[in-house]
Write a protein that holds these residues in place. Structure first.
Motif, mmCIF file in Angstrom:
data_model
loop_
_atom_site.group_PDB
_atom_site.id
_atom_site.type_symbol
_atom_site.label_atom_id
_atom_site.label_comp_id
_atom_site.label_asym_id
_atom_site.label_seq_id
_atom_site.Cartn_x
_atom_site.Cartn_y
_atom_site.Cartn_z
ATOM 1 N N VAL A 134 -31.058 30.342 41.432
ATOM 2 C CA VAL A 134 -32.442 30.701 41.129
ATOM 3 C C VAL A 134 -33.137 29.621 40.307
ATOM 4 O O VAL A 134 -34.306 29.283 40.550
ATOM 5 C CB VAL A 134 -32.488 32.058 40.388
ATOM 6 C CG1 VAL A 134 -33.918 32.395 39.985
ATOM 7 C CG2 VAL A 134 -31.893 33.156 41.254
ATOM 8 N N HIS A 135 -32.423 29.062 39.332
ATOM 9 C CA HIS A 135 -33.012 28.049 38.454
ATOM 10 C C HIS A 135 -33.432 26.821 39.268
ATOM 11 O O HIS A 135 -34.571 26.343 39.161
ATOM 12 C CB HIS A 135 -31.989 27.664 37.385
ATOM 13 C CG HIS A 135 -32.569 27.004 36.178
ATOM 14 N ND1 HIS A 135 -33.552 27.577 35.403
ATOM 15 C CD2 HIS A 135 -32.302 25.805 35.605
ATOM 16 C CE1 HIS A 135 -33.861 26.765 34.408
ATOM 17 N NE2 HIS A 135 -33.124 25.682 34.504
ATOM 18 N N ALA A 136 -32.535 26.311 40.082
ATOM 19 C CA ALA A 136 -32.836 25.130 40.895
ATOM 20 C C ALA A 136 -33.920 25.433 41.918
ATOM 21 O O ALA A 136 -34.796 24.595 42.185
ATOM 22 C CB ALA A 136 -31.574 24.629 41.591
ATOM 23 N N GLN A 137 -33.905 26.630 42.488
ATOM 24 C CA GLN A 137 -34.913 27.003 43.465
ATOM 25 C C GLN A 137 -36.308 27.053 42.837
ATOM 26 O O GLN A 137 -37.306 26.718 43.475
ATOM 27 C CB GLN A 137 -34.567 28.360 44.096
ATOM 28 C CG GLN A 137 -33.374 28.344 45.039
ATOM 29 C CD GLN A 137 -33.706 27.706 46.381
ATOM 30 O OE1 GLN A 137 -34.828 27.265 46.628
ATOM 31 N NE2 GLN A 137 -32.727 27.657 47.261
ATOM 32 N N THR A 138 -36.372 27.476 41.578
ATOM 33 C CA THR A 138 -37.665 27.512 40.889
ATOM 34 C C THR A 138 -38.242 26.104 40.753
ATOM 35 O O THR A 138 -39.419 25.868 41.055
ATOM 36 C CB THR A 138 -37.518 28.158 39.502
ATOM 37 O OG1 THR A 138 -37.025 29.477 39.651
ATOM 38 C CG2 THR A 138 -38.853 28.197 38.775
ATOM 39 N N PHE A 139 -37.410 25.171 40.301
ATOM 40 C CA PHE A 139 -37.882 23.789 40.202
ATOM 41 C C PHE A 139 -38.225 23.234 41.579
ATOM 42 O O PHE A 139 -39.159 22.443 41.730
ATOM 43 C CB PHE A 139 -36.830 22.911 39.521
ATOM 44 C CG PHE A 139 -36.838 23.007 38.025
ATOM 45 C CD1 PHE A 139 -37.797 22.351 37.274
ATOM 46 C CD2 PHE A 139 -35.882 23.768 37.354
ATOM 47 C CE1 PHE A 139 -37.820 22.439 35.885
ATOM 48 C CE2 PHE A 139 -35.889 23.862 35.964
ATOM 49 C CZ PHE A 139 -36.859 23.198 35.231
ATOM 50 N N ALA A 140 -37.476 23.628 42.592
ATOM 51 C CA ALA A 140 -37.734 23.148 43.953
ATOM 52 C C ALA A 140 -39.119 23.558 44.427
ATOM 53 O O ALA A 140 -39.802 22.781 45.122
ATOM 54 C CB ALA A 140 -36.667 23.674 44.903
#
Length: 229
Positions: A134-140
């Motif tokens: 979720v964290h990486a997807q948010t930045f993505a």
């Protein structure tokens, strides 16, 4: 004469996405302040490199750029997230160039380097985030904005960071306001408050990391701490 105000956005942000929508630039100018707002290297309209080496010594180069723009005049500074870390590193490198500082979206995270998480975020902005991260997807999602380049952002994340530890914090004697949402993953703020010699704190209730720049409490803290009336 009041100091100009330097604004530094966070990772995957830009001047257009972080500062312009909130009206903070206009508020500072209406308060008689010159505003210096830069897109950090690899972001927005700034030059974009796909090699981490292209971002070497970024903070020192930004100090030089500041000197080119304002000469010997000191500036006040406002940062969000990565922009806050950058601002603190710059203030440690050249304390005489800065006055009052507001740093937001940072706290405990400045004292623990999670290389695995950083690499996950780098893969995320490059379009390679795991579906359940979720964290990486948010930045993505932020990296997918029209003015961003995911490969450049990944290289930026993988660059060598300027040091920011006990030696640097002893050089930051400026009045610093720390602004942090109580739902921000960067918190708590205590380690940062304890490391700074002249710190005050504003907590944003019910605010997470990414909502911080648009929070009225953040804007009020900036105006109060920089004494913009």
């Amino acid at each position: 004469m009041a100091n100009p105000v330097l604004l530094l956005h966070g990772f995957t942000g830009s001047v257009a996405s972080t500062w312009q929508p909130t009206g903070i630039i206009d508020l500072l100018r209406e308060g008689g302040r010159e505003v210096i707002a830069w897109d950090l290297p690899g972001h927005g309209s700034a030059p974009k490199h796909h090699d981490p080496a292209g971002y070497a010594d970024m903070e020192a180069k930004l100090v030089e750029r500041l000197s080119d723009e304002v000469g010997g005049q000191a500036v006040d500074g406002v940062g969000f997230s990565m922009g806050s870390r950058t601002l603190l590193a710059m203030a440690a490198m050249a304390p005489e160039r800065f006055g009052r500082l507001v740093v937001s979206g940072v706290g405990r995270n400045l004292f623990s380097q999670d290389l695995e998480q950083a690499e996950r975020i780098a893969r995320g902005v490059a379009g390679e985030a795991a579906a359940d991260d979720v964290h990486a997807q948010t930045f993505a999602r932020y990296a997918a904005e029209p003015d961003q380049d995911g490969q450049a952002l990944a290289a930026f994340m993988r660059r060598k960071h300027a040091p920011l530890g006990p030696e640097q914090f002893t050089r930051i004697t400026h009045p610093v306001r720390v602004v942090l949402g109580n739902e921000d993953f960067a918190g708590p703020a205590n380690p940062l408050l304890e490391a700074l010699s002249d710190a005050s704190y504003t907590e944003l209730r019910g605010c997470d990391h990414f909502a911080t720049p648009k929070n009225f409490g953040f804007i009020d803290a900036v105006m109060e701490h920089l004494e913009v009336f």
